[in-house]
Design a protein around this motif. Structure first.
Motif, PDB file in Angstrom:
ATOM      1  N   MET A  87      -4.018   2.428  -7.099  1.00 22.95           N
ATOM      2  CA  MET A  87      -3.249   2.622  -5.868  1.00 22.95           C
ATOM      3  C   MET A  87      -3.961   3.641  -4.985  1.00 22.95           C
ATOM      4  N   GLY A  88      -3.626   3.616  -3.688  1.00 22.43           N
ATOM      5  CA  GLY A  88      -4.201   4.585  -2.766  1.00 22.43           C
ATOM      6  C   GLY A  88      -5.378   4.079  -1.964  1.00 22.43           C
ATOM      7  N   TYR A  89      -5.600   2.768  -1.972  1.00 17.09           N
ATOM      8  CA  TYR A  89      -6.738   2.239  -1.225  1.00 17.09           C
ATOM      9  C   TYR A  89      -6.458   2.136   0.273  1.00 17.09           C
ATOM     10  N   ARG A  90      -5.185   2.066   0.670  1.00 17.88           N
ATOM     11  CA  ARG A  90      -4.837   1.827   2.070  1.00 17.88           C
ATOM     12  C   ARG A  90      -5.416   2.883   3.019  1.00 17.88           C
ATOM     13  N   PRO A  91      -5.258   4.189   2.734  1.00 19.85           N
ATOM     14  CA  PRO A  91      -5.840   5.192   3.642  1.00 19.85           C
ATOM     15  C   PRO A  91      -7.371   5.148   3.685  1.00 19.85           C
ATOM     16  N   ILE A  92      -7.970   4.550   2.655  1.00 21.16           N
ATOM     17  CA  ILE A  92      -9.439   4.465   2.616  1.00 21.16           C
ATOM     18  C   ILE A  92      -9.946   3.327   3.488  1.00 21.16           C
TER      19      ILE A  92
END
Length: 237
Positions: A87-92
């Motif tokens: 999880m956490g790929y969206r801000p990247i």
């Protein structure tokens, strides 16, 4: 007593299962070399919807629940993820804020890579961006499956579909095996399956009498994933 998951063991899990198992080995090695090993107690908040920065997180042990930031303020759990999950790929990939809040449903062990380090890697190796496309596609598949589960009209089958998804047994790559315990309450499950708590309890008792599930104070155990999958496939046939 909780068993500590050593960094080397966790790294091996993340390297050989899920997203990183099929990427360029050089990318996998560098990504995990930048990771900090983190532990979250049950109930701890791991990510918060609206955050514009943060870590890329790989779940190696434990279960995490997700609530989305849109919809009703008291929206039920959308998904429960078992390991391995990222999880956490969206801000990247988009520089947009997170849309989901993630909470540890059990003791959780995970790798956390700061966004700035991930972006530095991608600046140095632009060809590695393709690996994040694959990650985004798999996350999209999970979201689509969650929506599809809610469209199942027959209530027992809908509940089974949600249980199997929470256990990680609804993807094409999954290998539904033996028993797995999911740390959710009947109220959690009812909300995720869009059912009343009473009707959810009735279905679970019916499945328990057939030896397919067990309900406990700390969760629901799938005793025979294969038999549950067969029920779901029969309805869809």
């Amino acid at each position: 007593m909780e068993v500590i998951l050593e960094r080397d063991t966790g790294t091996e899990i993340l390297s050989t299962q899920g997203w990183l198992a099929s990427v360029d080995p050089a990318f996998r090695t560098e990504l995990l070399s930048n990771a900090a090993w983190r532990h979250f107690a049950t109930g701890a908040q791991i990510t918060l919807a609206g955050d514009e920065d943060g870590d890329l997180i790989g779940l190696a042990k434990g279960f995490i629940s997700f609530h989305v930031s849109f919809g009703q303020p008291a929206s039920p759990i959308l998904h429960v993820a078992p390991p391995v999950f990222w999880m956490g790929y969206r801000p990247i990939v988009s520089e947009q804020a997170r849309i989901a809040t993630a909470v540890a449903r059990s003791p959780v062990w995970c790798a956390a890579i700061p966004r700035r380090r991930v972006l530095a890697m991608l600046d140095a190796h632009p060809e590695w961006w393709r690996h994040f496309v694959a990650l985004a596609l798999s996350y999209g598949d999970t979201a689509a499956l969650a929506g599809a589960d809610l469209l199942i009209a027959e209530t027992e089958s809908r509940l089974i579909a949600v249980l199997l998804r929470f256990a990680g047994a609804r993807s094409e790559a999954s290998d539904a095996g033996g028993m797995v315990s999911i740390p959710v309450t009947q109220q959690d499950l009812a909300g995720a399956a869009n059912l009343s708590r009473n009707w959810t309890g009735t279905i679970l008792r019916r499945l328990a009498k057939r030896g397919l599930v067990e309900t406990k104070y700390n969760g629901i155990t799938l005793v025979d994933q294969g038999a549950l999958q067969a029920i779901l496939e029969k309805v869809g046939a």
